[in-house]
Design a protein around this motif. Structure first.
Motif, PDB file in Angstrom:
ATOM      1  N   GLU A 489       0.837  -1.200   0.000  1.00 10.08           N
ATOM      2  CA  GLU A 489       0.000   0.000   0.000  1.00 10.08           C
ATOM      3  C   GLU A 489       0.872   1.250   0.000  1.00 10.08           C
ATOM      4  O   GLU A 489       0.713   2.155   0.815  1.00 10.08           O
ATOM      5  CB  GLU A 489      -0.944  -0.008   1.208  1.00 10.08           C
ATOM      6  CG  GLU A 489      -1.894  -1.196   1.210  1.00 10.08           C
ATOM      7  CD  GLU A 489      -2.803  -1.210   2.415  1.00 10.08           C
ATOM      8  OE1 GLU A 489      -2.618  -0.343   3.300  1.00 10.08           O
ATOM      9  OE2 GLU A 489      -3.690  -2.070   2.483  1.00 10.08           O
ATOM     10  N   SER A 490       1.809   1.265  -0.953  1.00 11.23           N
ATOM     11  CA  SER A 490       2.787   2.350  -1.028  1.00 11.23           C
ATOM     12  C   SER A 490       2.732   3.009  -2.409  1.00 11.23           C
ATOM     13  O   SER A 490       3.480   2.625  -3.317  1.00 11.23           O
ATOM     14  CB  SER A 490       4.193   1.802  -0.749  1.00 11.23           C
ATOM     15  OG  SER A 490       5.158   2.799  -0.927  1.00 11.23           O
ATOM     16  N   PRO A 491       1.855   4.004  -2.591  1.00  8.02           N
ATOM     17  CA  PRO A 491       1.780   4.689  -3.887  1.00  8.02           C
ATOM     18  C   PRO A 491       3.094   5.340  -4.284  1.00  8.02           C
ATOM     19  O   PRO A 491       3.447   5.370  -5.467  1.00  8.02           O
ATOM     20  CB  PRO A 491       0.684   5.739  -3.657  1.00  8.02           C
ATOM     21  CG  PRO A 491      -0.096   5.234  -2.492  1.00  8.02           C
ATOM     22  CD  PRO A 491       0.871   4.505  -1.625  1.00  8.02           C
ATOM     23  N   ALA A 492       3.835   5.840  -3.312  1.00 12.51           N
ATOM     24  CA  ALA A 492       5.102   6.494  -3.635  1.00 12.51           C
ATOM     25  C   ALA A 492       6.089   5.506  -4.242  1.00 12.51           C
ATOM     26  O   ALA A 492       6.824   5.825  -5.179  1.00 12.51           O
ATOM     27  CB  ALA A 492       5.695   7.120  -2.372  1.00 12.51           C
ATOM     28  N   ALA A 493       6.108   4.275  -3.710  1.00 13.93           N
ATOM     29  CA  ALA A 493       7.010   3.263  -4.245  1.00 13.93           C
ATOM     30  C   ALA A 493       6.542   2.758  -5.597  1.00 13.93           C
ATOM     31  O   ALA A 493       7.351   2.350  -6.433  1.00 13.93           O
ATOM     32  CB  ALA A 493       7.118   2.095  -3.269  1.00 13.93           C
ATOM     33  N   LEU A 494       5.239   2.808  -5.824  1.00 11.88           N
ATOM     34  CA  LEU A 494       4.696   2.302  -7.090  1.00 11.88           C
ATOM     35  C   LEU A 494       4.992   3.229  -8.256  1.00 11.88           C
ATOM     36  O   LEU A 494       5.255   2.769  -9.378  1.00 11.88           O
ATOM     37  CB  LEU A 494       3.184   2.108  -6.932  1.00 11.88           C
ATOM     38  CG  LEU A 494       2.417   1.488  -8.091  1.00 11.88           C
ATOM     39  CD1 LEU A 494       1.244   0.680  -7.559  1.00 11.88           C
ATOM     40  CD2 LEU A 494       1.894   2.536  -9.072  1.00 11.88           C
ATOM     41  N   GLY A 495       4.986   4.519  -8.015  1.00 14.32           N
ATOM     42  CA  GLY A 495       5.082   5.499  -9.096  1.00 14.32           C
ATOM     43  C   GLY A 495       6.228   5.299 -10.062  1.00 14.32           C
ATOM     44  O   GLY A 495       6.017   5.225 -11.287  1.00 14.32           O
ATOM     45  N   PRO A 496       7.483   5.188  -9.610  1.00 13.76           N
ATOM     46  CA  PRO A 496       8.615   5.055 -10.540  1.00 13.76           C
ATOM     47  C   PRO A 496       8.519   3.820 -11.428  1.00 13.76           C
ATOM     48  O   PRO A 496       8.892   3.862 -12.605  1.00 13.76           O
ATOM     49  CB  PRO A 496       9.828   4.981  -9.614  1.00 13.76           C
ATOM     50  CG  PRO A 496       9.378   5.587  -8.325  1.00 13.76           C
ATOM     51  CD  PRO A 496       7.932   5.266  -8.214  1.00 13.76           C
TER      52      PRO A 496
END
Length: 680
Positions: A489-496
C-alpha cells in the motif's frame, strides 16, 4: 591358425582355487607359461611372448596344438581358447607382479608393432596397476573422443589413464570438464583449482571455461566473469562468446563488448562454434531498446547445440537463455517448448538438466499449471546423481514460493519463504536470475519481509542500470515491484515503476499490457474503476502468459464492485482466465476469487443460507471487513477487542466455507446482498 578345442567335461573342471593351484604346480613349465600368457591377454592364434615362442621353436616339450589340447582336456582352457576364470585368478595371484607386468608390456608391444589400438585391453591393463605410457596415451585418446558426447565414460577413461601413469597436470582441464558435465561440481572445482595454481598450466583456456561454469552453477556468475577478465582478450580465443555471456549476466556490458563485439563471427564454421557465437549475439541483442531479434538468435543457437550433442562447459546453455528471454517476453509456452527440446537432446550434459527442468517448471507455473510445474521440479531433483547446485536450488526454492503464493496456503508460503531465504544466502544476484528475485520481491511484500531482503533488490536495480535499463529484462522486474508496492500500500514506491512500464510501452508489447494492468490495480484499490477496463487489463495479462495474475485482478475487482452485475461480470472473467482441471473442477492453485461463485445466468445468484448463518454482530463486522478495516480498527469502531474481531472473522470464514481472505470478501458481499451495502 585357430585351434579348435573340444569342450571340457563338467567333472574335469577345477573345483576351487586351492585345487587349481595344486594342479598347476603339477603341470610342466611350458604349459604354465602358455596359460600365464593367455591369462595376461595374449590370444590364440596370435603372437605369444618371445621367451615362450623361442622355447617352442627350439622343440622344448610338446607342440602348441598338443599343449592346448591337453589344457582343454584338463579343464584349464575354455573351448574358445581363453583360460578358465579360476585358473586365470590362480596364475595371476601366484605369479610375481613384476613378471606379470613384463608380460603385459610385451603384449602392449605386440599391439604397437601391428599398429592396433589397445581398446578395452588398455582399461583392463590399467586396472591391474600396469604403468605404461603407451597404455596411458591410448586411454587419454579414448577419453578425448568421448569427452563431448559421453563425459561419464571420459571421466572413467581419464582416471584409468592416471592409473597407467598419465601426467595428472596435462589431463587436469579435460578431467575437470568431464566431472563438470556429469554434475560432479566439487571434483571439477578441486581439479581446476589445482590447475590454475600452476605457473604455466596446460589447456588454460579450457580450464578457464570450466572454472567460469563452476562459478555460474554455484550462483556466483560475477566470479566466472572475473575468470575471463583474468584470462584476458589475448588468451580467451574461442571462449569469447562464453566470456560475453558471463560478463553481461553480471552487469559488465562494456567488458562483454570488448571481449566479443556485437555481431562477431564464430571462431570456426563448425555448428558448435556457430552455436556459441549465436548465444552471445542473442544475449547482446536482448539488451537493445527493441530486443525482438534476440529470441530467434538464441533459439537458433539452442537448436544447433541440440543437433551437435556436445556438452561443453559454459556459464549457461543457449536453451536456458532462450527460455529466459521468452519468459521475459511474456511467452511462457514458447519457453516451455524450448527447454523441453533442450532437455530431450541432453543439451549441456547432465549438469544442465536440472536447470532446464526447473525453467520448464517456471513456464508451467507462469501458465497456471501447478501440477505440470511439480512434475518438472521432480524431474529436476532426479536429473543426475548429485544434489541441486546452489543456482538451481535457489531457482527451485523460488518456484516453491511462487506455487505456494498462487495456492493461497499461508503456512506453505511461510515454509517455502524460509527455504528461499536460506537458498539466497548461497548465491549472488545476476541478470539471469531476475525472475525468481521478482517472485521473492512480491512475496516479501506480502509477508512483510521486505526489509530483510531489500539489499538484494537494490543490487538488482543497480545491475539493470549498469546494463542501460534493457527493457526486456527490466520490464518484468518493474512489474514485480508494482505488485509489491500494491501489497505494501505504497503509492510512492509504485510510481517510478509504473512510469518505467509506461516508458517501455512504446517498444514492448508486454510493457504496454503490464502498464495497463498496473493502472487497473491502482484503480481497483482506490475503489474507482471501470469494470470494462479491469476486464480488458485482466485478459491482456492472460495473452502474455499470466492467467493467474489476470484472474486475481478480476477477482479482487469483483470483491470491490459496487454493482452486482459488475461483480458477476468480473467473476466470470476470472473463471474464464483460470485453467480448469480435467475433472472440470478448479485446480488447487485457483485463488479464492474464482471459487464457488454464481454464474451470471443464475438469477440473483444469492444462496439463502449465506445471510442467515451470520448474526447481526457478524454482519456488522462483515461490513467493516469489506471496508478494508484491520482487526484493531474494527474493534475501535464497534467497541470490541481486536482478538474478538479476529474470532468473529474466523467464524464467518468457517460458516461461509471461504478458503482465504479474498474468498471471504466475495462471499461476504454475496451474503450481505445489495440491500446491505458496506457502510460509508
Amino acid at each position: 591358425m585357430r585351434h579348435q578345442a573340444t569342450p571340457a567335461t563338467e567333472s574335469s573342471l577345477p573345483a576351487n582355487p586351492q585345487h587349481t593351484a595344486a594342479q598347476l604346480r603339477g603341470e610342466d613349465a611350458v604349459l604354465r607359461e602358455l596359460l600365464l600368457a593367455l591369462s595376461v591377454g595374449f590370444t590364440l592364434p596370435g603372437p605369444l611372448p618371445g621367451e615362450l615362442s623361442r622355447r617352442m621353436a627350439d622343440g622344448e616339450g610338446e607342440s602348441l596344438n598338443s599343449l592346448v589340447a591337453r589344457a582343454e582336456s584338463s579343464g584349464l582352457l575354455n573351448p574358445d581358447g581363453t583360460v578358465m576364470g579360476t585358473v586365470q585368478h590362480a596364475l595371476l595371484s601366484s605369479t610375481p607382479t613384476p613378471r606379470v607386468h613384463a608380460l603385459q608390456r610385451e603384449l602392449v608391444g605386440c599391439f604397437a608393432a601391428d599398429g592396433r589400438p589397445l581398446g578395452e585391453l588398455a582399461r583392463q591393463l590399467a586396472r591391474t596397476g600396469l604403468a605404461d605410457p603407451r597404455v596411458a596415451a591410448d586411454l587419454e585418446k579414448a577419453g578425448d573422443r568421448a569427452l563431448e558426447h559421453n563425459p561419464g565414460l571420459a571421466a572413467q577413461l581419464y582416471d584409468e589413464a592416471l592409473l597407467a601413469g598419465a601426467d595428472e597436470l596435462a589431463t587436469a582441464a579435460r578431467r575437470a570438464q568431464a566431472a563438470f558435465a556429469i554434475g560432479d561440481l566439487d571434483s571439477a572445482s578441486r581439479i581446476i583449482d589445482g590447475l590454475l595454481m600452476c605457473p604455466d598450466p596446460p589447456d588454460l583456456r579450457l580450464g578457464a571455461d570450466v572454472s567460469a561454469a563452476v562459478w555460474a552453477q554455484r550462483g556466483m556468475l560475477a566470479r566466472g566473469a572475473d575468470v575471463y577478465t583474468w584470462l584476458g582478450p589475448e588468451r580467451v580465443g574461442p571462449s569469447r562468446p562464453a566470456a560475453a555471456v558471463a560478463m553481461i549476466g553480471s552487469g559488465d556490458r562494456e567488458g562483454a563488448e570488448a571481449m566479443f563485439p556485437k555481431g562477431s563471427a564464430p571462431a570456426s564454421p563448425t555448428s558448435l562454434a556457430v552455436a556459441q557465437a549465436q548465444m552471445a549475439n542473442g544475449i547482446m541483442e536482448s539488451l537493445a531498446g527493441d530486443p525482438h531479434q534476440g529470441l530467434p538468435i538464441l533459439i537458433h543457437a539452442s537448436d544447433m547445440l541440440n543437433a551437435s550433442g556436445a556438452a561443453l562447459p559454459a556459464p549457461d546453455t543457449p536453451g536456458a537463455l532462450a527460455a529466459l528471454v521468452a519468459l521475459h517476453s511474456g511467452e511462457p509456452h514458447l519457453a516451455e517448448t524450448i527447454v523441453r527440446a533442450a532437455a530431450a537432446a541432453g543439451q549441456g550434459g547432465d549438469a544442465a538438466k536440472p536447470r532446464l527442468f526447473l525453467l520448464q517448471a517456471w513456464s508451467a507455473m507462469q501458465q497456471d499449471n501447478p501440477d505440470e510445474a511439480r512434475l518438472a521440479i521432480n524431474e529436476a531433483s532426479k536429473a543426475n546423481h548429485w544434489p541441486l547446485v546452489p543456482r538451481d536450488e535457489f531457482l527451485c526454492a523460488a518456484l516453491e514460493v511462487g506455487l505456494a503464493r498462487r495456492s493461497g496456503e499461508v503456512h506453505g508460503l511461510v515454509l517455502a519463504w524460509e527455504r528461499a531465504r536460506e537458498a539466497m544466502l548461497h548465491t549472488t544476484l545476476d541478470l539471469y536470475s531476475l525472475l525468481p528475485w521478482g517472485e521473492l520481491m512480491i512475496t516479501a511484500a506480502r509477508l512483510r519481509e521486505t526489509r530483510r531482503v531489500s539489499h538484494y533488490f537494490d543490487e538488482a536495480w543497480k545491475l539493470l542500470r549498469d546494463l542501460g535499463e534493457p527493457p526486456l529484462w527490466a520490464v518484468p522486474f518493474h512489474w514485480a515491484a508494482v505488485q509489491a508496492a500494491l501489497l505494501n500500500e505504497s503509492p510512492a514506491a509504485l510510481g517510478p515503476h509504473a512510469a518505467a512500464l509506461a516508458r517501455a510501452a512504446d517498444h514492448s508489447h508486454l510493457a504496454s499490457l503490464l502498464a495497463a494492468a498496473g493502472k487497473a490495480w491502482v484503480s481497483v484499490l482506490a475503489g474507482k474503476f471501470q469494470p470494462a477496463d479491469v476486464e480488458a487489463a485482466a485478459r491482456g495479462l492472460n495473452t502474455v502468459g499470466m492467467p493467474w495474475e489476470g484472474a486475481r485482478l478480476a477477482g479482487h475487482a469483483a470483491a470491490r464492485a459496487d454493482e452486482r452485475k459488475d461483480m458477476l461480470r468480473l467473476l466470470s472473467c476470472a473463471r474464464d482466465l483460470h485453467p480448469q482441471s480435467s475433472s472440470g473442477g478448479p485446480k488447487p492453485s485457483v485463488q479464492a476469487e474464482v471459487h464457488n461463485v454464481p454464474d451470471a445466468d443464475q438469477g440473483n445468484g444469492t444462496r439463502p443460507s449465506d445471510a442467515s448463518v451470520l448474526s447481526e454482530r457478524e454482519k456488522e463486522v462483515a461490513r467493516l471487513v469489506l471496508e478494508g478495516k484491520t482487526y484493531r480498527e474494527i474493534g475501535e469502531a464497534i467497541y470490541i477487542s481486536p482478538r474478538t474481531a479476529e474470532h468473529h472473522i474466523a467464524r464467518m470464514r468457517r460458516r461461509l466455507g471461504a478458503e482465504n481472505r479474498s474468498d471471504l470478501l466475495v462471499r461476504l458481499r454475496l451474503a450481505l446482498g445489495p440491500e446491505e451495502p458496506p457502510r460509508e
